[in-house]
Write an enzyme that holds these catalytic residues in place. Structure first.
Site, PDB file in Angstrom:
ATOM      1  CD  GLU A 142      -9.853  -1.697   8.026  1.00 22.07           C
ATOM      2  OE1 GLU A 142      -8.926  -2.273   8.639  1.00 22.07           O
ATOM      3  OE2 GLU A 142      -9.729  -1.249   6.868  1.00 22.07           O
ATOM      4  CD  GLU A 163      -3.014  -1.172   2.199  1.00 29.69           C
ATOM      5  OE1 GLU A 163      -2.791  -0.676   3.317  1.00 29.69           O
ATOM      6  OE2 GLU A 163      -4.122  -1.655   1.870  1.00 29.69           O
ATOM      7  CG  ASP A 209      -7.541  -5.618   4.748  1.00 31.39           C
ATOM      8  OD1 ASP A 209      -7.064  -5.808   5.881  1.00 31.39           O
ATOM      9  OD2 ASP A 209      -7.661  -4.480   4.247  1.00 31.39           O
TER      10      ASP A 209
HETATM   11  C1  GCV Z   1      -2.615   0.201   8.437  1.00 28.37           C
HETATM   12  C2  GCV Z   1      -6.128  -2.317   5.465  1.00 28.37           C
HETATM   13  C3  GCV Z   1      -6.571  -1.093   6.215  1.00 28.37           C
HETATM   14  C4  GCV Z   1      -5.445  -0.083   6.342  1.00 28.37           C
HETATM   15  C5  GCV Z   1      -4.260  -0.769   6.998  1.00 28.37           C
HETATM   16  C6  GCV Z   1      -3.863  -1.955   6.142  1.00 28.37           C
HETATM   17  C7  GCV Z   1      -2.723  -2.737   6.766  1.00 28.37           C
HETATM   18  O1  GCV Z   1      -5.914  -2.008   4.131  1.00 28.37           O
HETATM   19  O2  GCV Z   1      -7.668  -0.534   5.589  1.00 28.37           O
HETATM   20  O3  GCV Z   1      -5.901   0.992   7.105  1.00 28.37           O
HETATM   21  O4  GCV Z   1      -3.181   0.111   7.148  1.00 28.37           O
HETATM   22  O5  GCV Z   1      -4.951  -2.829   6.024  1.00 28.37           O
HETATM   23  O6  GCV Z   1      -3.038  -3.682   7.460  1.00 28.37           O
HETATM   24  O7  GCV Z   1      -1.577  -2.392   6.571  1.00 28.37           O
END
Ligand code: GCV
Length: 696
Positions: free
Chosen positions: A408, A306, A380
């Site tokens: 989340e 990411e 995720d």
């Molecule tokens: C910390 C998902 C979440 C992100 C998170 C990512 C990760 O994509 O939406 O907020 O980032 O996982 O675990 O690195």
């Protein structure tokens, strides 16, 4: 006089500020049953302990607070046993009496953090001994004893022998230096960086107590999307101040490291892990950290994921990246936790295959102080995923599981979803890597591959809200995470019962109502959001339904990439004819999951793309099954709200009202999920909707 004393004790114990939720499961309200209370008083009539360490002082303070609240009296603390009912606490090193008990073998079996609690006789006195090889172990033993009282269990005769199954039991805080928390729903960060190091919020000690009470022994303080600034001298001073408060409670601090730090902070032209100047920079940084924090745990790294920098930016592997940091902390006893949450910068045909493809070939190439941290599922933190196929497939690399306590994708701090059943599904899942019975729990605890290091991490749901987690029931997930990290074999029901007793009391109808709400809540959530293996039907905030989401930035951030609904049918074909993600699992799972007739219905549309009229084992069509699940889920959420209303006046008003407000919202959201998602899919299926769906 007596009455006054009793009143002031109960005020101290239970009611002064407890019912804001701040006291978590450590409310220590008076034991109501007077006979039981009297028997506890007899069993804990004095406390015998060496008090000369910070942990010893924490133990004494906790016992005083706990017993005063629970029993209305705080037993005297002394250094020798003078009567029946003494509780002797210590290690063979600091207590000659314990050294003389001949318990060397069971103490060795319990290990450094484990403990024994036994009813025995010392001299002519009947006593309870809490013994361990370490101060930390005795602290855990004391919390265990308090839990026995809090949950109404007898204190004699006791023959408890406990040891944690996993060595590292961490909370990962995704806290940013500006006080915000990524995926945090309970207020700002607990770490007040602006005030640190000069002032440490007294609340940090309560955080430490809560964690120690469930065996959590480490905290990663900052977001994995890491700001390199957290490694500057000034932030390290702040981290050291927090570490100082957490240390007596057996909690080590860790930091997320930004892989680019040698450039961002060190002014180097590169962060290439094979560059000697980069390696030197990390070594020097580690030396600086350990000078300030001698028990610093190590680094957590999100790399090449990411948009985060990483070794692949320099044509190097994840192992090269992890090893340079590992070499830096190794001389100090530190570790590196390298996350396996990666997906390709170019969108993959099937994103869920990526971590396995990148990491399995690296097995055996990591230093032995590196652990690879793997999310429970391959996508995720969805409400339901199969276990990540990495579990079991890296026998020479210790794998940690990463769970997400913060909800989340599970209704955040608004929906009541008890996560222990979901985590049990993971821990009990059979990978078959070494034949039947090769559960994920056995991968994690090292018994399958003989890992020298073991651990688990949970993304924290804490914040500065008075009740810590936003939703009072979010506390249950923090609690359950710690208990499962200590012992993955505990049951979701048993953990719920402990938590309910300590948090809401022991009235049978309160217990049974809350228990049934909690235990059904995860499946209810799955039903009204993403049943039958559907996943990622959300958009930007990961909260509301958005099955139409066609994110222009990346297909695999959308919903349509995953559900693939059209006039023919719905689901992601991950069979051998499709993406073959199923091929990343061992037999017989891959054959079982490859065939829609034998694939569990809970994962059906995760692995299969099927026509709307496909008939499930029950004979119901896929469309009708979807309708039933969404309807059942929405009804289930309403039922939770109703059940809660039966507790009016049976739990404190303040928390009752707070939870009721959340449950109302949850029921409305669940109906909205059902309505929106079914209407959306109906455009493709052209099959009947259930009755008249109301407008949202
Ligand atoms: C910390 C998902 C979440 C992100 C998170 C990512 C990760 O994509 O939406 O907020 O980032 O996982 O675990 O690195």
């Amino acid at each position: 006089m007596c009455l006054l004393a009793a009143l002031s004790v109960s005020a101290l114990a239970g009611y002064a500020h407890a019912e804001t939720g701040h006291d978590l499961w450590l409310r220590y309200v008076p034991v109501e049953d007077s006979a039981l209370r009297a028997s506890y008083r007899r069993s804990v009539s004095s406390v015998v302990i060496q008090r000369d360490s910070p942990t010893g002082r924490a133990i004494v303070a906790e016992l005083r607070r706990g017993l005063l609240g629970l029993l209305g009296t705080s037993p005297p603390v002394s250094q020798r046993i003078a009567s029946d009912g003494a509780v002797l606490i210590g290690t063979p090193a600091n207590s000659p009496v314990i050294a003389g008990l001949g318990w060397a073998k069971p103490l060795a079996r319990a290990g450094d953090e484990g403990f024994l609690i036994r009813s025995t006789t010392v001299g002519k006195h009947a006593v309870t001994v809490i013994a361990s090889q370490s101060d930390r172990g005795t602290l855990y033993g004391v919390f265990h004893l308090l839990r026995l009282v809090q949950t109404g269990k007898p204190l004699a005769p006791l023959a408890v022998e406990e040891r944690p199954r996993l060595a590292l039991r961490l909370l990962d805080h995704w806290d940013n230096l500006d006080g915000t928390i990524e995926r945090g729903y309970a207020g700002p960060s607990l770490w007040n960086w602006a005030e640190l190091p000069g002032r440490v919020d007294p609340r940090i000690e309560d955080y430490a107590r809560a964690n120690a009470s469930i065996g959590i022994n480490g905290a990663v303080l900052n977001n994995v999307n890491a700001n390199a600034q957290s490694l500057t001298s000034s932030y390290l001073d702040k981290t050291a101040a927090l570490a100082q408060v957490l240390r007596p409670y057996g909690i080590r601090v860790y930091l997320s490291a930004n892989f680019n730090a040698p450039r961002a902070l060190g002014g180097l032209p590169t962060a290439d892990p094979l560059d000697p100047a980069v390696a030197r920079w990390w070594r020097d940084k580690a030396t600086e950290i350990y000078r300030l924090i001698p028990d610093f745990g190590g680094f957590l790294v999100k790399a090449n994921s990411e948009g985060q920098p990483g070794p692949q930016d320099y044509g190097r592997t994840h192992a090269d990246g992890a090893n340079v940091l590992a070499d830096a902390v190794a001389p100090h006893g530190g570790i590196v936790m390298w996350r396996a949450f990666v997906y390709s910068a170019e969108v993959d045909v099937d994103r869920v295959k990526r971590a396995y493809l990148e990491f399995v070939p690296l097995d055996g190439r990591f230093r032995d102080n590196v652990m690879v941290q793997v999310k429970n599922g391959p996508l995720d933190f969805q409400p339901r995923e199969p276990f990540s196929p990495l579990f079991g497939e890296m026998p020479r690399t210790p794998l940690m599981a990463e769970l997400q306590i913060t909800q989340e994708y599970l209704g955040q701090a608004t929906h009541l979803v008890y996560l222990a059943p979901m985590w049990k599904e993971l821990l009990d899942a059979d990978t078959y890597v070494a034949g039947p019975g090769s559960t994920v729990a056995k991968v994690l605890d090292g018994s399958l591959h003989g890992y020298r290091r073991t651990g688990i991490a949970g993304v924290a749901n804490t914040g500065r809200d008075v009740n810590w987690t936003g939703h009072d029931f979010g506390q249950a997930n923090w609690y359950a995470y710690g208990r499962l990290a200590w012992n993955p074999d505990l049951s979701a029901t048993g953990i719920a019962d402990e938590w309910i007793g300590m948090t809401w009391g022991h009235a049978p109808d309160v217990t049974s109502t809350i228990r049934s709400m909690m235990l059904g809540s995860r499946e209810t959530y799955v039903d009204y959001t993403m049943p039958l293996g559907l996943h990622h039907l959300i958009g930007g905030d990961h909260y509301a339904p958005m099955p139409e989401n066609a994110d222009p930035r990346r297909a695999d951030w959308s919903a349509i990439y995953y559900h693939r609904a059209d006039a023919w049918g719905i689901g992601f074909d991950r069979t051998i004819r499709g993406s073959n993600a199923v091929g990343q699992y061992r037999s017989p799972l891959r054959e079982r999951w490859n065939d829609p007739a034998t694939c569990p219905e809970t994962l059906l549309l995760w692995f299969h793309r099927l026509p709307w009229d496909y008939r499930l084992a029950s004979g119901v069509t896929l469309w009708d099954a979807l309708v039933r699940h969404y309807t059942k889920g929405a009804d289930g959420a309403r039922l939770m709200e109703f059940r809660w209303t039966t507790l009016r006046g049976k739990v404190d008003d303040e928390r009752y009202e707070a939870v009721l407000g959340k449950l109302r919202q949850q029921a409305a959201d669940a109906a909205a999920w059902r309505n929106k998602t079914l209407r959306y899919f109906q455009q493709f299926s052209q099959r009947p909707l259930p009755g008249q769906l109301p407008k949202d």
